[in-house]
Design an enzyme around this catalytic site. Structure first.
Site, PDB file in Angstrom:
ATOM      1  N   HIS A 144       0.591  -1.163   0.025  1.00 27.81           N
ATOM      2  CA  HIS A 144      -0.035  -0.073   0.001  1.00 27.81           C
ATOM      3  C   HIS A 144       0.910   1.273   0.057  1.00 27.81           C
ATOM      4  O   HIS A 144       1.792   1.057   0.728  1.00 27.81           O
ATOM      5  CB  HIS A 144      -0.737  -0.090   1.224  1.00 27.81           C
ATOM      6  CG  HIS A 144      -2.227  -0.904   1.055  1.00 27.81           C
ATOM      7  ND1 HIS A 144      -2.078  -1.852   0.102  1.00 27.81           N
ATOM      8  CD2 HIS A 144      -3.128  -1.104   1.821  1.00 27.81           C
ATOM      9  CE1 HIS A 144      -3.401  -2.605   0.229  1.00 27.81           C
ATOM     10  NE2 HIS A 144      -3.692  -2.223   1.449  1.00 27.81           N
ATOM     11  N   ARG A 410      -6.058 -11.252  -3.751  1.00 24.93           N
ATOM     12  CA  ARG A 410      -7.066 -10.407  -3.352  1.00 24.93           C
ATOM     13  C   ARG A 410      -7.908  -9.781  -4.572  1.00 24.93           C
ATOM     14  O   ARG A 410      -6.992  -9.170  -5.378  1.00 24.93           O
ATOM     15  CB  ARG A 410      -6.620  -9.324  -2.154  1.00 24.93           C
ATOM     16  CG  ARG A 410      -7.971  -8.395  -1.769  1.00 24.93           C
ATOM     17  CD  ARG A 410      -7.588  -7.348  -0.677  1.00 24.93           C
ATOM     18  NE  ARG A 410      -6.894  -6.461  -1.169  1.00 24.93           N
ATOM     19  CZ  ARG A 410      -7.123  -5.120  -0.678  1.00 24.93           C
ATOM     20  NH1 ARG A 410      -8.332  -4.893   0.069  1.00 24.93           N
ATOM     21  NH2 ARG A 410      -6.586  -4.018  -1.031  1.00 24.93           N
ATOM     22  N   GLU A 531     -15.715  -4.320   5.102  1.00 22.98           N
ATOM     23  CA  GLU A 531     -15.070  -3.110   5.058  1.00 22.98           C
ATOM     24  C   GLU A 531     -15.719  -2.215   5.641  1.00 22.98           C
ATOM     25  O   GLU A 531     -15.483  -1.055   6.507  1.00 22.98           O
ATOM     26  CB  GLU A 531     -14.519  -2.885   3.976  1.00 22.98           C
ATOM     27  CG  GLU A 531     -13.503  -3.901   3.542  1.00 22.98           C
ATOM     28  CD  GLU A 531     -12.728  -3.873   1.915  1.00 22.98           C
ATOM     29  OE1 GLU A 531     -11.800  -2.889   1.898  1.00 22.98           O
ATOM     30  OE2 GLU A 531     -13.385  -4.037   0.869  1.00 22.98           O
ATOM     31  N   ASP A 571     -11.174   1.273   5.135  1.00 25.07           N
ATOM     32  CA  ASP A 571     -12.521   1.925   4.676  1.00 25.07           C
ATOM     33  C   ASP A 571     -13.665   2.142   5.596  1.00 25.07           C
ATOM     34  O   ASP A 571     -14.371   2.903   5.361  1.00 25.07           O
ATOM     35  CB  ASP A 571     -12.832   0.659   3.585  1.00 25.07           C
ATOM     36  CG  ASP A 571     -11.909   1.065   2.382  1.00 25.07           C
ATOM     37  OD1 ASP A 571     -12.204   2.028   1.580  1.00 25.07           O
ATOM     38  OD2 ASP A 571     -10.982   0.167   2.082  1.00 25.07           O
ATOM     39  N   ARG A 609      -4.978  -3.462   9.257  1.00 31.67           N
ATOM     40  CA  ARG A 609      -4.615  -2.254   9.797  1.00 31.67           C
ATOM     41  C   ARG A 609      -3.806  -1.463   9.000  1.00 31.67           C
ATOM     42  O   ARG A 609      -2.910  -2.057   8.317  1.00 31.67           O
ATOM     43  CB  ARG A 609      -4.051  -2.520  11.171  1.00 31.67           C
ATOM     44  CG  ARG A 609      -5.024  -3.500  12.144  1.00 31.67           C
ATOM     45  CD  ARG A 609      -4.396  -3.799  13.388  1.00 31.67           C
ATOM     46  NE  ARG A 609      -4.028  -2.872  14.300  1.00 31.67           N
ATOM     47  CZ  ARG A 609      -3.010  -2.560  14.708  1.00 31.67           C
ATOM     48  NH1 ARG A 609      -1.878  -2.817  14.351  1.00 31.67           N
ATOM     49  NH2 ARG A 609      -2.926  -1.429  15.565  1.00 31.67           N
ATOM     50  N   ARG A 743      -9.615   6.229  -2.300  1.00 34.08           N
ATOM     51  CA  ARG A 743      -9.030   5.401  -1.433  1.00 34.08           C
ATOM     52  C   ARG A 743      -8.556   5.834  -0.186  1.00 34.08           C
ATOM     53  O   ARG A 743      -8.209   6.967  -0.001  1.00 34.08           O
ATOM     54  CB  ARG A 743      -7.714   4.627  -1.914  1.00 34.08           C
ATOM     55  CG  ARG A 743      -7.921   3.814  -3.481  1.00 34.08           C
ATOM     56  CD  ARG A 743      -7.096   2.922  -3.831  1.00 34.08           C
ATOM     57  NE  ARG A 743      -7.455   2.204  -5.146  1.00 34.08           N
ATOM     58  CZ  ARG A 743      -8.243   1.035  -5.121  1.00 34.08           C
ATOM     59  NH1 ARG A 743      -8.706   0.612  -3.818  1.00 34.08           N
ATOM     60  NH2 ARG A 743      -8.681   0.375  -6.317  1.00 34.08           N
TER      61      ARG A 743
END
Length: 912
Positions: A144, A410, A531, A571, A609, A743
């Site tokens: 990320h 994913r 989420e 999210d 997390r 995002r």
């Protein structure tokens, strides 16, 4: 006489600051050095004395900077933040080492402390070993995009960190001290002359390579050491045995396709090959060193028949080693490992001189040969030789295998839905799957799962999306055959909101050979990711309905009747705010635990997390202990994201400590809190009320205030972040500026840059005000009691305390000044300022603190030392944004903005 434990930290910061200053003077000249010093003195005076004159002087200095001087100032203060981080990390290592050397009792959070507590609770070594036999602790690295530092910069950091550590560990002679100083100067000069920004966007393969660095830095060496220490501790409690590999390092890098079109089947295969090469190269290095060390002569010490057989099969025909069977055996093992690497990756191992061997069929076969070496040593009086490097190598093979790290796949449920619709419509025209309601979908998918007939035909044409998805699952099946089943063990469904989402993935797995409908077996775990606030509230009902489907239950039996559920912190926070997100997650866990208990299925929770509190971050130890009773059960996975990976795992000692913390917290949450009482109904009701009010306040601001979207885009660096080359994934799900489509990572990152950290606290002040208005003084007393007695609430407030301490409403006001519409600016920033004041007031009254972070003096000290060097970066960033948005086309302005983003992120450490 009281010892000042922080004195070495201050000395390191002064040393590094002085060397950086010398470097700036030498590289940029006296005038630039004097300018930077003047800025530094003003900033310190303002922070220390709250001197408004110093603030005005600082603003005037920074607003009037020439463009080239601006770049120098940004780079100097950014690098001071970098160096300050290194000094703090070294101080943590120093204090931990002093604690151990001094013979002090094991400190809270350490593995020794957790095991001591377990022992005091009546658990002997055998009981502890039984616990670890079924335990699973897996930190999962993700790509990320919140790590703004280039790997080249991180390499510079590590060189400087090693030199600081050398000064601590060794009593240096004058000559050695002089050389250390000179090496530090070289390291800082190299840092200054290394480009801070990436010239191009990272590819997924770049991200894989960056992630693999942490195996070299920490995981390959420290994970085996941690196992050894744990086994030795249990042995001292009367049970000597090797533990199964319960602690592993997982990865999403190369398998996370949610919103990243650049993750393809080819990328997955490349990631797996890179991981394999890294693992086997490590084994070869260790085997080479072992061979040099185990020079045992057969003339002097016997060996087992099995060891002699290995030696006889070795390609090592040197006459100088004909009486050294251990060396011969290890040479033969090395030759087979090299052949394995070439067979699996298609790449020969450079410089491997050990001849040719037969590739190993699997990692267990390699481990069996290493066990033969160990058994021979033990059988012939050399057990001490088996407990060093050989022990660590055997443990590395058992944990990392040939795949190094399990890669999770994913994808968003919407993509699975479209793929299944395409498959069904092509095989059964007129199905019109997308028009079916949930009940009809479940019925249809259940029938398909029971039918061995495939939907997919190689002779039919499908959408590009469908072909791409099928290709990556085909690649996963091949990877399991090549590297072993642990290589790709999990498939995660983002945005799960119903049973059909899980069944759709199951159908795709059937079509690609990862689910056998006849045998009723699954080759991977099917994992829902809940989420949003609504999805979390419905999570238990979703799993209840899923477990009631006989075909799915049969599949779970092939996975040992264990089901993993992933919970999305980022999210849910963006959807409903910090307080409501935290409470919704907690309640979802309680409900899920009950559903799983009722169905006799073991639950494993995967916590998604982020690094910042606004994305579910915060101290892992407290977070795990704050889980509701029954939620851990010896098994936990959690993501390690972005800049947090470097902060936790770039330094091997810091990395070892962070791994220990995860294991320690899992032990305590499982063994010592197994029967943790459910919070009292009054506390649960209070949280329901607080959550409802906080949700209302947060949604009112973010989603219901006219003009908020414009305010956000104009008062933060969100637009500029999109052009910063910090990751392969796009910042938004769609090409819009809507908050809903943004995002969570850039959302939180942007608020961090302007020093508001809004996602980590907004709504709490309003919630407490409403609660007190409803319940009076008794309401405040109830909240204070909850803080004292309930770990979850205490952890929630502790994280908010940390976030608020990093906010600066005065600096944030300068960012608000970037909003062109004065009425909009005053209306929205006024609300934010009022909520900020109300939240701090509420937090202090509930916790009983006089100031923020009174209960966390280490972080308070860190912020006090760090922020005078961070504030100038914010002031410069605002001025550069003004110039950039006024149409100045100078590339130096854009570069200055990107440099300032980098520097502020480094100073905050957990900004996204």
């Amino acid at each position: 006489m009281t010892t000042d434990k922080d004195s070495p930290l201050r000395e390191d910061i002064r040393l590094l600051g002085r060397l950086l200053g010398d470097t700036v003077r030498a590289q940029a000249g006296d005038a630039v050095f004097e300018l930077i010093e003047r800025v530094r003195r003003c900033s310190i005076r303002f922070r220390r004395d709250d001197d408004l004159e110093a603030r005005r002087e600082l603003e005037n200095l920074l607003d009037d900077l020439a463009r080239d001087d601006t770049i120098h100032v940004v780079r100097a203060f950014s690098y001071f933040s970098h160096l300050s981080n290194l000094a703090e990390d070294q101080h943590h290592v120093r204090r931990s080492r002093a604690h151990l050397v001094g013979g002090s009792p094991a400190h809270e959070g350490s593995l020794a402390h957790a095991l001591d507590q377990a022992g005091q609770g009546g658990l002997d070594g055998a009981a502890m070993a039984d616990f670890f036999a079924t335990a699973q602790v897996v930190p999962v690295l993700t790509a990320h995009p919140t790590e703004v530092q280039r790997k080249s910069i991180l390499n510079c950091h590590m060189a400087i960190a090693r030199l600081l550590d050398e000064r601590d560990r060794m009593q240096l002679t004058p000559e050695e001290a002089e050389e250390n100083d000179a090496a530090l100067r070289r390291g800082i000069l190299t840092l200054w002359q290394t480009r801070m920004l990436r010239p191009a966007k990272l590819s997924v393969v770049d991200e894989v390579a960056n992630g693999l660095s942490y195996y070299d830095y920490t995981f390959l060496s420290e994970v085996p050491r941690l196992y050894g220490a744990l086994e030795d501790h249990i042995a001292r409690r009367g049970h000597a045995a090797e533990l199964p590999p319960f602690l592993r390092i997982g990865s999403w890098i190369g398998g996370d396709r949610d919103g990243n079109p650049f993750v393809t089947a080819e990328v997955l295969e490349r990631a797996l090959a890179m991981q394999c090469e890294r693992a086997l190269s490590h084994y070869l290095r260790q085997l080479h060193t072992l061979s040099s060390q185990l020079s045992l002569a057969h003339l002097l010490v016997p060996a087992t028949e099995a060891l002699m057989a290995l030696a006889d099969a070795s390609p090592d025909d040197s006459p100088h080693r004909e009486d050294e069977p251990y060396r011969q055996a290890l040479t033969g093992i090395s030759a087979r490992v090299a052949a394995t690497c070439e067979a699996l990756t298609g790449r020969a191992v450079p410089g491997h001189p050990d001849g040719h061997g037969q590739p190993y069929a699997c990692a267990d076969a390699l481990l069996a040969d290493l066990d033969t070496v160990r058994d021979s040593l033990v059988a012939n009086g050399a057990e001490v030789l088996a407990r060093g490097r050989l022990r660590r190598l055997r443990r590395a093979v058992s944990v990392f295998g040939f795949h190094l790290a399990p890669i999770d796949l994913r994808q968003n449920s919407d993509v699975h839905e479209r793929v299944v619709a395409d498959l069904l419509e092509t095989a059964l025209p007129g199905t019109d799957y997308l028009s079916l309601d949930e009940e009809a979908r479940i019925a249809l998918l259940s029938r398909e799962l029971a039918d061995p007939r495939p939907l997919h035909s190689p002779f039919r044409r499908y959408s590009v999306e469908t072909e791409g998805e099928l290709a990556i699952f085909d690649a996963a099946r091949r990877a399991q055959a090549r590297y072993g089943a642990p290589a790709v063990p999990n498939c995660i469904i983002s945005k799960t909101d119903g049973v059909s989402d899980l069944l759709e993935l199951a159908v795709i797995l059937k079509e690609t050979g990862l689910l056998d409908p006849v045998a009723g077996t699954l080759a991977v775990n099917v994992i829902p990711l809940f989420e949003t606030i609504g999805d979390l509230e419905a999570a238990a009902d979703t799993m209840e309905r899923l477990f009631a489907i006989p075909a799915y239950r049969r599949l779970l039996e092939s996975r040992g009747l264990a089901q993993e559920v992933m919970l999305g912190y980022s999210d849910s926070n963006k959807d409903g705010g910090f307080l409501t997100s935290g409470w919704s997650l907690y309640k979802a866990e309680i409900a899920l635990v009950e559903v799983f208990r009722r169905h006799g299925i073991r639950i494993r929770l995967f916590h998604g997390r982020g690094g910042s509190v606004g994305r579910g971050g915060g101290p892992s130890y407290q977070a795990i202990l704050a889980q509701p009773g029954g939620a851990v059960q010896g098994q936990i996975r959690l993501t390690e994201q972005g800049e947090v990976i470097a902060a936790k795992y770039a330094n091997p000692e810091v990395g070892r400590r962070n791994l220990e913390v995860l294991v320690s917290a899992t032990v305590q949450a499982s063994l010592l809190s197994r029967e943790a009482p459910r919070p009292q109904d009054a506390a649960m009701q209070a949280m329901d009320e607080l959550s409802a009010e906080a949700f209302r306040a947060y949604r009112s601001l973010v989603y219901e205030t006219e003009g908020f979207e414009q305010y956000f885009w104009e008062s933060t660096v969100i637009a500029e972040i999109a052009h910063l080359n910090i990751g392969s994934r796009p910042a938004s799900r769609k090409k819009t500026t809507a908050i809903e489509d943004l995002r969570a990572i850039p959302w939180v990152f942007s608020w961090s840059q302007c020093r508001l950290m809004l996602p980590g606290w907004y709504g709490f002040g309003s919630a407490v005000q409403a609660f007190e208005a409803r319940h009076g003084e008794a309401g405040l007393a109830r909240l204070q009691a909850m803080h004292r007695e309930w770990g979850f609430f205490a952890s929630l407030l502790s994280n908010m305390d940390m976030v608020l301490a990093k906010t600066d409403i005065a600096i944030a006001s300068r960012y608000a000044g970037l909003v062109r519409d004065a009425s909009l600016r005053e209306r929205i920033f006024g609300r934010i300022r009022e909520e900020h004041e109300a939240t701090i007031d509420a937090l202090l009254r509930i916790t009983g603190q006089q100031e923020l972070l009174d209960g966390n003096p280490l972080l308070k000290r860190s912020i006090r030392n760090r922020f005078p060097y961070l504030d100038p970066l914010n002031h410069v960033q605002v001025e550069l944004l003004h110039r950039h948005r006024e149409g100045h086309g100078d590339e130096r302005i854009k570069r200055g903005i990107h440099l300032s983003i980098n520097g502020i992120a480094a100073g905050l450490r957990n900004s996204g």
